[in-house]
Write a protein that holds these residues in place. Structure first.
Motif: not given
Lengths: 170, 170
Positions: A141-149
């Motif tokens: 979830q953390i890497v997805r949230t950052m990627a989606r920026q």
């Protein structure tokens, strides 16, 4: 245990010292930032994983677990700096694993029954597997949230980056 | 750069010394294990990220990039131990970032045009954003692949663990 032991150093390597633009980013209203996720993991370490193991060992399936507040971090650790949350999580996880080892559980314990307040019958083995998958899910979830920026910033490459295209929550 | 710099230590913290049952696990035929993903990142470091930046600076959008072989690791690093792949990735990433800094790119360079063999017109800024999102996507793929080894083991908790329920590939 090899995976549970790696979650705090993994989060530390990924997040320590990152600009707030990354660590406080969300996927929109009602979604969690990386800092919120670390707070959630810290809260779970206090109130969920080892407490429910001890609950099963004490009560079996005669008493349901107390419910877990998955948004407990918004009162528990509101406004705490990420560095403090990472330190706290690392310390509590080390304590959890020491406690788990001290319990000396064997294969035959994995089938011990417990009672989930929503699902009903569960086993100690399912609870332990969930602990591992839950850690991995929140790293995801953390890497997805950052990627989606960077969902728009990547331009046409978005077609190759499936991490940018999902709308469901971890 | 703050994120690109963190990928090698993050993968090291997550994967070093883990049992092969985790690091060689896949999501089924045609999917990649964590070791395959690290090999893919290493291969991209050699042939994609900095080479394409230099290609844009040299040719603009007059010459398309050479295609990138996303399965190049299966010939490039077949059979190499994970520790060697992590060491190699860490070294090459450090060289990439040193090269990136040495190029001294500024905001105005982000709009420099390039030509993708499939997408056509892209910009240097899109390529750089893709590098970051691609790293994060593959960290996400590694944790998802490992989590899914416990898809059945978690029992009814699967309903709460969205990382277990997807079928698409990163």
């Amino acid at each position: 245990m090899p995976l549970l032991r790696r979650t705090p150093p993994t989060l530390r390597a990924l997040l320590t010292g990152l600009p707030d633009a990354w660590t406080h980013a969300t996927e929109g209203p009602g979604t969690w930032s990386p800092v919120d996720v670390v707070g959630h993991l810290l809260h779970g370490e206090r109130t969920d994983w080892i407490p429910r193991i001890e609950h099963i060992l004490r009560h079996g399936d005669t008493v349901p677990f107390p419910p877990f507040d998955r948004e407990g971090m918004f009162t528990d650790s509101a406004g705490q700096p990420l560095g403090d949350l990472l330190d706290g999580f690392e310390q509590l996880r080390a304590q959890s694993l020491a406690r788990l080892e001290a319990l000396g559980l064997g294969d035959s314990d994995l089938s011990r029954p417990g009672r989930h307040p929503e699902f009903g019958g569960v086993t100690l083995g399912e609870h332990l597997a969930t602990w591992v998958a839950h850690d991995l899910g929140h790293i995801g979830q953390i890497v997805r949230t950052m990627a989606r920026q960077y969902r728009d910033a990547v331009g046409p490459w978005r077609a190759y980056l499936s991490i940018l295209g999902r709308t469901e929550r971890a």
